[in-house]
Enzyme design. Sequence first.
Site, PDB file in Angstrom:
ATOM      1  N   ASN A   1     -17.167 -11.516  67.782  1.00  0.00           N
ATOM      2  CA  ASN A   1     -15.711 -11.556  67.707  1.00  0.00           C
ATOM      3  C   ASN A   1     -15.203 -10.139  67.439  1.00  0.00           C
ATOM      4  OD1 ASN A   1     -15.949 -11.056  64.897  1.00  0.00           O
ATOM      5  ND2 ASN A   1     -15.875 -13.235  64.405  1.00  0.00           N
ATOM      6  N   LYS A   2     -13.910  -9.996  67.311  1.00  0.00           N
ATOM      7  CA  LYS A   2     -13.316  -8.668  67.168  1.00  0.00           C
ATOM      8  C   LYS A   2     -13.839  -7.950  65.934  1.00  0.00           C
ATOM      9  CE  LYS A   2      -8.736  -6.479  67.389  1.00  0.00           C
ATOM     10  NZ  LYS A   2      -7.278  -6.756  67.475  1.00  0.00           N
TER      11      LYS A   2
ATOM     12  N   GLU B   1     -16.635  -8.477  64.216  1.00  0.00           N
ATOM     13  CA  GLU B   1     -18.058  -8.153  64.345  1.00  0.00           C
ATOM     14  C   GLU B   1     -18.277  -6.964  65.277  1.00  0.00           C
ATOM     15  OE1 GLU B   1     -19.336 -12.845  63.691  1.00  0.00           O
ATOM     16  OE2 GLU B   1     -19.216 -11.971  65.705  1.00  0.00           O
TER      17      GLU B   1
ATOM     18  N   ASP C   1     -19.237 -20.745  67.174  1.00  0.00           N
ATOM     19  CA  ASP C   1     -20.401 -21.578  67.514  1.00  0.00           C
ATOM     20  C   ASP C   1     -20.150 -22.360  68.793  1.00  0.00           C
ATOM     21  OD1 ASP C   1     -21.850 -20.811  65.229  1.00  0.00           O
ATOM     22  OD2 ASP C   1     -20.841 -22.320  64.011  1.00  0.00           O
TER      23      ASP C   1
END
Length: 332
Positions: A207-208, A210, A277
């Site tokens: 995601n952004k 991470e 997930d």
Amino acid sequence: MVDLLQHLPNFNDQNILVIGDMIADEFITGQPERISREAPVLILEQDEEEILPGGGCNAANNVASLAGNVYLAGVIGDDMVGQKLNTKLNNLGLKTEGLIVDESRPTSVKTRILAGGDQMVKQQVVRVDKLETHAIDKEIEERLIDYVEEIIDQLDAILLSDYGNGVFTTNLKKRVIALANKYNKIITVDSRYNLLTFKGITIATPNKEEAEKAVGFQLDTPDKIEKAGWKLKEKLEADAILITLGGEGMQLFTKEEMIHISASNYTEVFDVTGAGDTVIATLVLSLASGASLEEAMKLANHAAGIVVRKLGVATVTKEELSTVIQGEDNDE
């Protein structure tokens, strides 16, 4: 959108190994009775207690909910929570022979206390985490690798779900990825804290936040998002990178091109818990079923648009996905 629908029937035939940090999501619900005389806190009369799959288990449960065949590998403790989690996973139809009981560490659990009356939506009051983050020992590591070697021929793809709880040692990552490449298996990665340590993979889905941590700068402009995507792809020696951007959609980086799509149905977001997930579960099943990287991204985007409309850690079914895709097709 008919081209996306053609891949859904093939989900049933795919054997997916999910290796990850097994976490039990414990939900305790109760009705407010009064304010305690010991402290200014609510006293709840407990109504229900439930153990649900969390962490890597939730990614696996999403694959199973979409009709994929799931082999699960990870570590649980020799305790009541681990037993309940194992029973739940078996009842959901997951193959749990690869779940190893480690007597030296308790099962990781996130306990959520929810309160509300009979006619009310239960609201979370507090969450208590009991997580083991130290690395698994050498014996457990070897048993996990042995399990992968034992079933690799039966697999279509591998999903690595890293929540930072100690399963992904340097040796395990290296050997599992090497096995996947040796046997020409798709290998997908969702890593919360150590993305750059997974090299030689098919695709990762940060995601952004991470992605920002991995590249060392903020993704606050389109140019920076583009720079981050190509940088991650190079550093991970990956076939592709998919950065999920919440309400801003998703951006895919392949060998040939960069593709951006808008978020699916983001006007009706209720809860983004576990959406990552759902994204990687749908992505790995789609790729295993013969979808292109772009088609797999679009399918994952639709699945995310469904799950964020559900409260709590939720999953998506193949039927729900089909309905949404057909609905969008009719709108065009």
